[in-house]
Design a protein around this motif. Structure first.
Motif, PDB file in Angstrom:
ATOM      1  N   PHE A 112      51.872  47.488  34.071  1.00 22.75           N
ATOM      2  CA  PHE A 112      52.642  46.334  34.255  1.00 22.75           C
ATOM      3  C   PHE A 112      52.000  45.283  35.159  1.00 22.75           C
ATOM      4  CE2 PHE A 112      55.410  49.372  32.025  1.00 22.75           C
ATOM      5  CZ  PHE A 112      55.906  48.608  30.997  1.00 22.75           C
ATOM      6  N   GLN A 113      52.392  44.045  35.068  1.00 23.73           N
ATOM      7  CA  GLN A 113      52.276  42.955  35.879  1.00 23.73           C
ATOM      8  C   GLN A 113      52.510  43.223  37.339  1.00 23.73           C
ATOM      9  OE1 GLN A 113      52.522  39.334  33.917  1.00 23.73           O
ATOM     10  NE2 GLN A 113      51.470  38.186  35.669  1.00 23.73           N
ATOM     11  N   ASP A 114      53.838  43.736  37.212  1.00 22.16           N
ATOM     12  CA  ASP A 114      54.520  43.999  38.716  1.00 22.16           C
ATOM     13  C   ASP A 114      54.595  45.288  38.993  1.00 22.16           C
ATOM     14  OD1 ASP A 114      56.243  45.313  36.808  1.00 22.16           O
ATOM     15  OD2 ASP A 114      58.041  44.243  37.697  1.00 22.16           O
ATOM     16  N   TYR A 115      53.433  46.243  38.389  1.00 21.80           N
ATOM     17  CA  TYR A 115      53.132  47.661  38.709  1.00 21.80           C
ATOM     18  C   TYR A 115      54.314  48.564  38.271  1.00 21.80           C
ATOM     19  CZ  TYR A 115      49.874  44.973  42.159  1.00 21.80           C
ATOM     20  OH  TYR A 115      49.282  43.895  42.407  1.00 21.80           O
ATOM     21  N   ALA A 116      55.602  48.164  38.455  1.00 25.58           N
ATOM     22  CA  ALA A 116      56.632  48.912  37.839  1.00 25.58           C
ATOM     23  C   ALA A 116      56.696  50.300  38.596  1.00 25.58           C
ATOM     24  CB  ALA A 116      56.755  49.072  36.225  1.00 25.58           C
ATOM     25  N   VAL A 124      44.910  41.831  29.456  1.00 26.03           N
ATOM     26  CA  VAL A 124      45.371  40.386  29.500  1.00 26.03           C
ATOM     27  C   VAL A 124      44.701  39.936  30.948  1.00 26.03           C
ATOM     28  CG1 VAL A 124      46.955  38.732  29.641  1.00 26.03           C
ATOM     29  CG2 VAL A 124      47.204  40.480  28.095  1.00 26.03           C
ATOM     30  N   SER A 125      43.816  38.892  30.736  1.00 25.21           N
ATOM     31  CA  SER A 125      43.118  38.232  31.704  1.00 25.21           C
ATOM     32  C   SER A 125      42.683  36.766  31.813  1.00 25.21           C
ATOM     33  CB  SER A 125      41.944  38.935  32.119  1.00 25.21           C
ATOM     34  OG  SER A 125      41.363  38.299  33.343  1.00 25.21           O
ATOM     35  N   HIS A 126      42.836  36.154  32.868  1.00 22.39           N
ATOM     36  CA  HIS A 126      42.451  34.503  32.724  1.00 22.39           C
ATOM     37  C   HIS A 126      41.173  34.574  33.350  1.00 22.39           C
ATOM     38  CE1 HIS A 126      46.465  33.318  31.370  1.00 22.39           C
ATOM     39  NE2 HIS A 126      46.946  33.997  32.439  1.00 22.39           N
ATOM     40  N   ASP A 127      40.845  35.367  34.060  1.00 19.97           N
ATOM     41  CA  ASP A 127      39.445  35.349  34.882  1.00 19.97           C
ATOM     42  C   ASP A 127      38.097  35.604  34.023  1.00 19.97           C
ATOM     43  OD1 ASP A 127      37.569  35.685  36.448  1.00 19.97           O
ATOM     44  OD2 ASP A 127      38.454  36.704  38.118  1.00 19.97           O
ATOM     45  N   ILE A 128      37.411  34.338  33.882  1.00 16.98           N
ATOM     46  CA  ILE A 128      36.134  34.679  32.893  1.00 16.98           C
ATOM     47  C   ILE A 128      35.285  35.426  33.404  1.00 16.98           C
ATOM     48  CG2 ILE A 128      34.522  33.326  31.822  1.00 16.98           C
ATOM     49  CD1 ILE A 128      36.340  30.962  31.650  1.00 16.98           C
ATOM     50  N   GLY A 129      34.992  35.423  34.784  1.00 22.19           N
ATOM     51  CA  GLY A 129      34.246  36.326  35.352  1.00 22.19           C
ATOM     52  C   GLY A 129      34.496  37.881  34.935  1.00 22.19           C
ATOM     53  N   GLU A 130      35.700  38.121  35.449  1.00 20.32           N
ATOM     54  CA  GLU A 130      36.308  39.482  35.050  1.00 20.32           C
ATOM     55  C   GLU A 130      36.125  39.919  33.550  1.00 20.32           C
ATOM     56  OE1 GLU A 130      40.084  40.130  37.128  1.00 20.32           O
ATOM     57  OE2 GLU A 130      40.960  40.806  35.203  1.00 20.32           O
ATOM     58  N   ILE A 131      36.588  39.105  32.646  1.00 22.04           N
ATOM     59  CA  ILE A 131      36.642  39.290  31.256  1.00 22.04           C
ATOM     60  C   ILE A 131      35.050  39.687  30.869  1.00 22.04           C
ATOM     61  CG2 ILE A 131      36.825  38.574  28.973  1.00 22.04           C
ATOM     62  CD1 ILE A 131      39.049  36.677  30.162  1.00 22.04           C
ATOM     63  N   ILE A 165      45.359  54.976  24.343  1.00 24.64           N
ATOM     64  CA  ILE A 165      45.365  53.373  24.409  1.00 24.64           C
ATOM     65  C   ILE A 165      45.775  53.002  25.842  1.00 24.64           C
ATOM     66  CG2 ILE A 165      46.196  51.222  23.575  1.00 24.64           C
ATOM     67  CD1 ILE A 165      46.512  52.378  20.937  1.00 24.64           C
ATOM     68  N   LEU A 166      45.139  52.326  26.754  1.00 24.17           N
ATOM     69  CA  LEU A 166      45.488  51.787  28.138  1.00 24.17           C
ATOM     70  C   LEU A 166      45.751  50.328  27.915  1.00 24.17           C
ATOM     71  CD1 LEU A 166      45.854  52.345  31.157  1.00 24.17           C
ATOM     72  CD2 LEU A 166      43.610  51.836  31.385  1.00 24.17           C
ATOM     73  N   ILE A 167      46.883  49.842  28.257  1.00 22.42           N
ATOM     74  CA  ILE A 167      47.279  48.315  28.148  1.00 22.42           C
ATOM     75  C   ILE A 167      47.306  47.749  29.536  1.00 22.42           C
ATOM     76  CG2 ILE A 167      49.000  46.842  27.590  1.00 22.42           C
ATOM     77  CD1 ILE A 167      49.561  48.236  25.337  1.00 22.42           C
ATOM     78  N   LEU A 168      46.683  46.703  29.873  1.00 27.29           N
ATOM     79  CA  LEU A 168      46.632  46.295  31.340  1.00 27.29           C
ATOM     80  C   LEU A 168      47.060  44.841  31.153  1.00 27.29           C
ATOM     81  CD1 LEU A 168      43.025  47.538  32.143  1.00 27.29           C
ATOM     82  CD2 LEU A 168      45.059  48.521  33.091  1.00 27.29           C
ATOM     83  N   ASP A 169      48.018  44.562  31.923  1.00 21.98           N
ATOM     84  CA  ASP A 169      48.918  43.196  31.650  1.00 21.98           C
ATOM     85  C   ASP A 169      48.506  42.459  32.761  1.00 21.98           C
ATOM     86  OD1 ASP A 169      50.011  40.771  31.165  1.00 21.98           O
ATOM     87  OD2 ASP A 169      52.099  41.647  30.749  1.00 21.98           O
ATOM     88  N   GLU A 170      47.524  41.800  33.089  1.00 23.55           N
ATOM     89  CA  GLU A 170      47.068  41.025  34.284  1.00 23.55           C
ATOM     90  C   GLU A 170      47.055  41.761  35.531  1.00 23.55           C
ATOM     91  OE1 GLU A 170      48.032  36.921  34.891  1.00 23.55           O
ATOM     92  OE2 GLU A 170      48.849  36.732  32.728  1.00 23.55           O
ATOM     93  N   PRO A 171      46.348  42.896  35.380  1.00 23.41           N
ATOM     94  CA  PRO A 171      46.485  43.922  36.482  1.00 23.41           C
ATOM     95  C   PRO A 171      45.924  43.560  37.710  1.00 23.41           C
ATOM     96  CG  PRO A 171      44.510  44.522  35.067  1.00 23.41           C
ATOM     97  CD  PRO A 171      45.175  43.251  34.391  1.00 23.41           C
ATOM     98  N   LEU A 172      45.197  42.487  37.798  1.00 21.79           N
ATOM     99  CA  LEU A 172      44.512  42.356  39.142  1.00 21.79           C
ATOM    100  C   LEU A 172      44.738  40.886  39.540  1.00 21.79           C
ATOM    101  CD1 LEU A 172      40.913  43.778  38.216  1.00 21.79           C
ATOM    102  CD2 LEU A 172      42.848  44.831  39.109  1.00 21.79           C
TER     103      LEU A 172
END
Lengths: 223, 290, 117
Positions: free
Chosen positions: B86-90, B190-197, B154-161
């Motif tokens: 999760f985005q907030d790590y949970a 899920v990511s917005h960072d093009i470099g990362e993607i 399956i591993l789901i990463l919601d804006e992890p970084l």
């Protein structure tokens, strides 16, 4: 001094709090997570004792539990339970009367936890019950403590409901608050004062402990 | 292979939005969902993991149906066992790092995986610390390790970084790649960072208003394969500065800042913060042993 | 590696060397359309039509405008393949006495030409 009313008061408070703790957790858990349209209805019902005069509640319970009525006579005939003018009746009445004081802090505590905590637990294959027991409840300990103390203190201070449904039977339903009233009626101010002072001191100490251990959480909740 | 066909009316701050998605994700791929916030990316992940119920549609994973509105199949999140970061790590605040991982163990599962994961994520020294005492990068490593305990496919990463500083981000990107390969995961990011993607993913789906509007391999997707130039990087513009008759553009690539000369005509189209591709022919750079 | 000849506007031809081969890059096929990119800084300008020099790509044109800076100058040139910008040193600009309307030849080495399908 007759200690019986005080013993009865704390016995009632301990039993009531214990029952409330067990039944409030599922209610609070449901209320904090459901999107059902019945939620407002249940929330209202749970909160009613906060605003309703205790005598109203006591009156309806008196009517409902009376052997003259269908429900009361069913209880009496089939289960052998007599709820009016008995200690059992006091417990039932107190549980209903103090319900919001246990449900609301727990509900508030559960709602304040990020929903990702339980979602994370679910995705690990853990059941709702395991999640509640191992993840949710351990993280709302201050709320649980608040609920326990508020319910306990509220039951100790109860008067109207007890008088309506329990009457004033020494050793059975005569709790401290009623004993105080009795002594004042009899102009026996010294005895009334000893009961009052003990109740005052005990309640003060309990609340003080909560404030000290809970780091202001209780204050935040009660505001 | 994961096949998603999802329909759901989502209500967000901007009103209602109809999510209408068709996605196919190959087993073992590292896939990114890309798009503006509120486009439906997180909702898609939540529907895949069973945390949100689609109005209608179908989800099949490797031939097993997880959700089918027509035949009333809807596996609970507990049955889907998706590794979700999760985005907030949970992280569970009442448990220390090791207990967070141990909680995720399945019935009768061998707990040797705990040590393996702690070791792999370099968390051994932190294993008795409570989550609140950890830095963002450490929390992220715990969350990721914990999601892997049950050996998900399956591993789901919601804006992890997104909440981490650049240095930590780059370190964890490497770690994500290693994890993806080591545990043979199908990873959805899920990511917005093009470099990362570009660095991490095999393919990209762009989602806008609840629909896939574009997809392709990461390099194709951002136009990086559209030139024959081999010496190419993507980065973010930090500074645009006029010098004589030309402009000097400072671009952040990884954790290096490079500077590129640009004609005023091109510079006029660029803004600070823009994601850009920097390319040159393979014939031009010099190379020296350090 | 391949050397690619690209026919641009008005029958002009540009040559490029790329690491790709027709096997590794499907766009390297006769008749396929590509865009040609090169950096302004890589454009050499000469006033001599016939120069014995190893620069493969040469296109004649006319200086349309000159913007002189302290160190560098920016020329806009009208050529057969359209408008080309060249950035050269101000020293060369003065030495070659480049002004508007002068006829020149621009040159670009083949390793500077990027192909974009």
């Amino acid at each position: 001094m007759d200690w019986q009313p005080l013993v009865l008061t704390f016995k009632l408070a301990v039993i009531t709090t214990a029952i409330l703790f067990v039944i409030s957790i599922p209610i609070a858990s449901w209320l904090s997570s459901t999107k059902s349209k019945f939620r407002p209805v249940l929330e209202t019902l749970v909160s009613m004792p906060l605003v309703l005069p205790p005598t109203v509640l006591g009156f309806y319970m008196l009517v409902a539990f009376s052997p003259a009525n269908a429900f009361g006579s069913w209880l009496n005939d089939w289960l052998g339970i007599k709820l009016i003018f008995s200690f059992g009746g006091l417990v039932v009445a107190s549980v209903i009367y103090s319900l919001p004081f246990m449900v609301q802090p727990i509900q508030a505590g559960l709602s304040s936890l990020p929903s990702t905590l339980k979602e994370a637990s679910y995705t690990m294959g853990k059941s709702k019950f395991t999640t509640l027991l191992k993840i949710l409840l351990p993280n709302i300990k201050p709320s649980l403590l608040t609920g326990i103390v508020l319910s306990f203190a509220h039951t100790v201070g109860e008067f109207g409901v007890v008088l309506m449904i329990g009457g004033n039977m020494p050793g059975k339903t005569k709790v401290a608050s009623i004993a105080i009233y009795d002594e004042v009626e009899a102009l026996n101010y010294a005895a009334a004062n000893s009961y009052s002072l003990i109740l005052f001191t005990v309640t003060f100490v309990i609340l003080l402990l909560v404030y000290l251990t809970n780091g202001g959480y209780f204050k935040r909740f009660s505001q | 292979m994961i096949q998603l066909n999802l329909h759901k009316t989502l209500s967000s701050t901007g009103g209602k939005m109809a999510l209408d998605l068709d996605l196919t994700i190959e087993k073992g791929h590292f896939v990114t969902l890309f798009g503006e916030s509120g486009a439906g990316k997180t909702s898609t992940l939540r529907m895949l993991s069973g945390l949100l119920k689609p109005d209608s549609g179908m989800i099949t994973v490797g031939g097993t149906t997880w959700f089918d509105s027509r035949s009333n199949i809807d596996l609970k999140p507990q049955q889907r066992k998706v590794g979700y970061v999760f985005q907030d790590y949970a992280l569970f605040p009442n448990m220390n790092v090791r207990q967070n991982l141990e909680y995720a163990l399945q019935k009768n599962q061998d707990n040797s995986i705990i040590r393996e994961l702690l070791e792999f994520a370099e968390l051994e020294e932190l294993q008795h610390r409570k989550p609140e005492t950890l830095s963002g990068g450490q929390k992220q490593r715990v969350a990721l390790s914990r999601a892997l305990v049950q050996r998900p496919e399956i591993l789901i990463l919601d804006e992890p970084l997104s909440a981490l500083d650049l240095k930590m981000r780059i370190k964890l990107q490497e770690y994500l790649l290693q994890v993806h390969k080591k545990y043979k995961l199908t990873t959805i990011l899920v990511s917005h960072d093009i470099g990362e993607i570009v660095k991490l993913s095999d393919s990209v789906f762009e989602i806008q208003n609840g629909r896939v509007i574009k997809n392709g391999t990461a390099a194709d997707f951002f136009g990086l394969n559209k030139t024959s130039a081999k010496f190419r990087f993507s980065g973010e513009i930090l500074k645009i500065q006029r010098e004589d008759v030309i402009y000097i553009i400072s671009v952040l690539i990884g954790n290096d800042i490079i500077r590129v000369v640009s004609d005023p005509k091109e510079a006029a189209l660029l803004r600070i913060g823009d994601q850009v591709l920097v390319a040159s022919k393979a014939f031009n750079p010099i190379i020296q042993k350090l | 590696m391949s050397i690619v000849c690209v026919e641009v506007d008005n029958g002009e031809e540009l040559m490029s060397v790329v690491i790709d081969s027709p096997e590794s890059a499907p766009y390297l096929k006769k008749g396929k359309k590509v865009n040609v990119l090169f950096k302004e800084m890589e454009v050499a300008v000469t006033t001599q039509k016939e120069l014995n020099i190893s620069i493969e790509n040469r296109i004649s044109g006319v200086v349309a405008s000159v913007e002189m800076g302290l160190l560098l100058s920016r020329l806009i040139l009208e050529t057969n393949i359209g408008e080309v910008i060249a950035i050269i040193s101000t020293k060369s600009l003065k030495q070659m006495e480049l002004v508007e309307r002068i006829e020149v030849v621009i040159m670009v080495k083949l390793n500077e030409i990027i192909l974009a399908p």
